[in-house]
Each structure stands twice: as C-alpha cells, then as structure tokens.
Design a protein around this motif. Structure first.
Motif, PDB file in Angstrom:
ATOM      1  N   GLU A   1      59.621 -10.733  69.297  1.00  0.00           N
ATOM      2  CA  GLU A   1      59.740  -9.565  68.436  1.00  0.00           C
ATOM      3  C   GLU A   1      59.011  -9.752  67.108  1.00  0.00           C
ATOM      4  OE1 GLU A   1      63.833  -8.450  68.073  1.00  0.00           O
ATOM      5  OE2 GLU A   1      64.103  -8.381  70.231  1.00  0.00           O
ATOM      6  N   ASN A   2      58.693 -11.009  66.755  1.00  0.00           N
ATOM      7  CA  ASN A   2      58.010 -11.308  65.501  1.00  0.00           C
ATOM      8  C   ASN A   2      56.581 -11.785  65.708  1.00  0.00           C
ATOM      9  OD1 ASN A   2      60.369 -10.695  64.092  1.00  0.00           O
ATOM     10  ND2 ASN A   2      61.113 -12.783  64.265  1.00  0.00           N
ATOM     11  N   ARG A   3      55.998 -11.496  66.861  1.00  0.00           N
ATOM     12  CA  ARG A   3      54.626 -11.938  67.128  1.00  0.00           C
ATOM     13  C   ARG A   3      53.662 -11.260  66.163  1.00  0.00           C
ATOM     14  NH1 ARG A   3      53.016 -11.233  73.019  1.00  0.00           N
ATOM     15  NH2 ARG A   3      51.028 -10.637  72.208  1.00  0.00           N
ATOM     16  N   VAL A   4      52.629 -11.996  65.761  1.00  0.00           N
ATOM     17  CA  VAL A   4      51.631 -11.419  64.857  1.00  0.00           C
ATOM     18  C   VAL A   4      50.759 -10.450  65.640  1.00  0.00           C
ATOM     19  CG1 VAL A   4      51.691 -13.341  63.233  1.00  0.00           C
ATOM     20  CG2 VAL A   4      50.036 -13.381  65.100  1.00  0.00           C
ATOM     21  N   SER A   5      50.266  -9.435  64.957  1.00  0.00           N
ATOM     22  CA  SER A   5      49.579  -8.325  65.632  1.00  0.00           C
ATOM     23  C   SER A   5      48.262  -8.718  66.292  1.00  0.00           C
ATOM     24  CB  SER A   5      49.342  -7.188  64.647  1.00  0.00           C
ATOM     25  OG  SER A   5      48.519  -7.611  63.582  1.00  0.00           O
ATOM     26  N   GLU A   6      47.614  -9.785  65.848  1.00  0.00           N
ATOM     27  CA  GLU A   6      46.323 -10.182  66.418  1.00  0.00           C
ATOM     28  C   GLU A   6      46.429 -10.788  67.809  1.00  0.00           C
ATOM     29  OE1 GLU A   6      45.689 -10.240  61.995  1.00  0.00           O
ATOM     30  OE2 GLU A   6      47.293 -10.737  63.363  1.00  0.00           O
ATOM     31  N   ASN A   7      47.598 -11.217  68.223  1.00  0.00           N
ATOM     32  CA  ASN A   7      47.744 -11.784  69.563  1.00  0.00           C
ATOM     33  C   ASN A   7      47.302 -10.784  70.626  1.00  0.00           C
ATOM     34  OD1 ASN A   7      49.271 -14.381  69.233  1.00  0.00           O
ATOM     35  ND2 ASN A   7      50.736 -13.039  68.238  1.00  0.00           N
ATOM     36  N   VAL A   8      46.548 -11.264  71.616  1.00  0.00           N
ATOM     37  CA  VAL A   8      46.257 -10.415  72.762  1.00  0.00           C
ATOM     38  C   VAL A   8      47.504 -10.380  73.642  1.00  0.00           C
ATOM     39  CG1 VAL A   8      43.770 -10.832  72.728  1.00  0.00           C
ATOM     40  CG2 VAL A   8      45.244 -12.316  74.105  1.00  0.00           C
ATOM     41  N   GLU A   9      47.625  -9.337  74.430  1.00  0.00           N
ATOM     42  CA  GLU A   9      48.765  -9.213  75.331  1.00  0.00           C
ATOM     43  C   GLU A   9      48.773 -10.350  76.346  1.00  0.00           C
ATOM     44  OE1 GLU A   9      51.421  -7.090  75.383  1.00  0.00           O
ATOM     45  OE2 GLU A   9      50.636  -6.481  73.436  1.00  0.00           O
ATOM     46  N   GLY A  10      49.951 -10.812  76.693  1.00  0.00           N
ATOM     47  CA  GLY A  10      50.079 -11.855  77.687  1.00  0.00           C
ATOM     48  C   GLY A  10      51.233 -12.778  77.377  1.00  0.00           C
ATOM     49  N   GLU A  11      51.334 -13.835  78.143  1.00  0.00           N
ATOM     50  CA  GLU A  11      52.495 -14.708  78.062  1.00  0.00           C
ATOM     51  C   GLU A  11      52.567 -15.559  76.801  1.00  0.00           C
ATOM     52  OE1 GLU A  11      52.500 -17.888  81.108  1.00  0.00           O
ATOM     53  OE2 GLU A  11      50.462 -17.235  81.523  1.00  0.00           O
ATOM     54  N   TYR A  12      51.433 -16.002  76.258  1.00  0.00           N
ATOM     55  CA  TYR A  12      51.440 -16.849  75.058  1.00  0.00           C
ATOM     56  C   TYR A  12      51.246 -15.987  73.819  1.00  0.00           C
ATOM     57  CZ  TYR A  12      51.162 -20.931  78.031  1.00  0.00           C
ATOM     58  OH  TYR A  12      51.435 -21.885  78.972  1.00  0.00           O
ATOM     59  N   TYR A  13      51.908 -16.368  72.742  1.00  0.00           N
ATOM     60  CA  TYR A  13      51.793 -15.658  71.474  1.00  0.00           C
ATOM     61  C   TYR A  13      52.172 -16.579  70.329  1.00  0.00           C
ATOM     62  CZ  TYR A  13      56.863 -15.376  71.802  1.00  0.00           C
ATOM     63  OH  TYR A  13      58.191 -15.705  71.919  1.00  0.00           O
ATOM     64  N   VAL A  14      51.796 -16.186  69.119  1.00  0.00           N
ATOM     65  CA  VAL A  14      52.191 -16.861  67.889  1.00  0.00           C
ATOM     66  C   VAL A  14      53.025 -15.859  67.097  1.00  0.00           C
ATOM     67  CG1 VAL A  14      51.392 -17.943  65.751  1.00  0.00           C
ATOM     68  CG2 VAL A  14      50.089 -18.241  67.865  1.00  0.00           C
ATOM     69  N   ASP A  15      54.123 -16.330  66.505  1.00  0.00           N
ATOM     70  CA  ASP A  15      54.937 -15.419  65.710  1.00  0.00           C
ATOM     71  C   ASP A  15      54.764 -15.681  64.218  1.00  0.00           C
ATOM     72  OD1 ASP A  15      56.659 -17.508  64.981  1.00  0.00           O
ATOM     73  OD2 ASP A  15      58.364 -16.744  66.112  1.00  0.00           O
ATOM     74  N   ASP A  16      55.520 -14.956  63.405  1.00  0.00           N
ATOM     75  CA  ASP A  16      55.350 -15.006  61.950  1.00  0.00           C
ATOM     76  C   ASP A  16      55.881 -16.275  61.287  1.00  0.00           C
ATOM     77  OD1 ASP A  16      58.079 -14.517  62.131  1.00  0.00           O
ATOM     78  OD2 ASP A  16      57.979 -12.567  61.130  1.00  0.00           O
ATOM     79  N   GLN A  17      56.351 -17.233  62.054  1.00  0.00           N
ATOM     80  CA  GLN A  17      56.770 -18.520  61.497  1.00  0.00           C
ATOM     81  C   GLN A  17      55.585 -19.458  61.269  1.00  0.00           C
ATOM     82  OE1 GLN A  17      60.627 -20.173  63.242  1.00  0.00           O
ATOM     83  NE2 GLN A  17      59.803 -18.917  64.912  1.00  0.00           N
ATOM     84  N   CYS A  18      54.405 -19.092  61.775  1.00  0.00           N
ATOM     85  CA  CYS A  18      53.215 -19.935  61.708  1.00  0.00           C
ATOM     86  C   CYS A  18      52.879 -20.303  60.266  1.00  0.00           C
ATOM     87  CB  CYS A  18      52.040 -19.202  62.351  1.00  0.00           C
ATOM     88  SG  CYS A  18      50.501 -20.145  62.337  1.00  0.00           S
ATOM     89  N   ILE A  19      52.535 -21.583  60.060  1.00  0.00           N
ATOM     90  CA  ILE A  19      52.182 -22.078  58.724  1.00  0.00           C
ATOM     91  C   ILE A  19      50.692 -22.408  58.615  1.00  0.00           C
ATOM     92  CG2 ILE A  19      54.501 -22.912  58.200  1.00  0.00           C
ATOM     93  CD1 ILE A  19      53.452 -25.771  58.948  1.00  0.00           C
ATOM     94  N   ALA A  20      49.902 -21.987  59.571  1.00  0.00           N
ATOM     95  CA  ALA A  20      48.450 -22.172  59.563  1.00  0.00           C
ATOM     96  C   ALA A  20      48.038 -23.641  59.498  1.00  0.00           C
ATOM     97  CB  ALA A  20      47.798 -21.385  58.426  1.00  0.00           C
ATOM     98  N   CYS A  21      48.743 -24.495  60.214  1.00  0.00           N
ATOM     99  CA  CYS A  21      48.414 -25.918  60.200  1.00  0.00           C
ATOM    100  C   CYS A  21      47.181 -26.229  61.048  1.00  0.00           C
ATOM    101  CB  CYS A  21      49.599 -26.755  60.657  1.00  0.00           C
ATOM    102  SG  CYS A  21      49.990 -26.595  62.412  1.00  0.00           S
ATOM    103  N   GLY A  22      46.862 -25.369  62.023  1.00  0.00           N
ATOM    104  CA  GLY A  22      45.674 -25.555  62.849  1.00  0.00           C
ATOM    105  C   GLY A  22      45.856 -26.430  64.069  1.00  0.00           C
TER     106      GLY A  22
END
Length: 74
Positions: A5-26
């Motif tokens: 529910e908190n996935r960032v909008s740039e993720n393409v549709e599908g099973e893997y996603y990044v949410d808004d907890q990301c700290i941009a560590c790379g």
C-alpha cells in the motif's frame, strides 16, 4: 517489512516493488542493476525479472535491503 500500500509510484506493475521506507542506500541497484534504479531519495523497480537470474538478483536485493523496503507479492 515492505507494504504494498506504500509502494512508490515509479515501480512498474508486478510482484517486486519498493515502498516509502527506502533510504536510497543503493544496495538493491548493486544487487539487481537490471531491475532497480535510483530516483533521488529512493529506489524503485523499473523492470520486473524476466528470467531466473534476474529473479535471484531481485531476491538477493530484497534480502540485503537494510530497512526491508523491498516487497515481493508473487
């Protein structure tokens, strides 16, 4: 744990996603550069895995994420 529910909008549709907890560590980009990209303050999935090697790399990124911001709803 990542929340779909908190996935960032740039993720393409599908099973893997990044949410808004990301700290941009790379870490995810380092583990799976064919699937993750950085966008300023966070990463996102720009391409879902298309083969077993990419799937393994995405799982590696998920497991390596220090803040559990990567999810797999597959």
């Amino acid at each position: 744990m990542a929340n779909v529910e908190n996935r960032v909008s740039e993720n393409v549709e599908g099973e893997y996603y990044v949410d808004d907890q990301c700290i941009a560590c790379g870490v995810c980009v380092g583990e799976a550069p064919d699937n993750f990209e950085m966008s300023g303050d966070y990463a996102y999935v720009f391409k879902q895995p298309e083969n077993e090697n990419e799937r393994e790399a995405c799982e590696s990124a998920l497991n390596a994420c220090p803040v559990d911001a990567i999810g797999n709803d597959g």
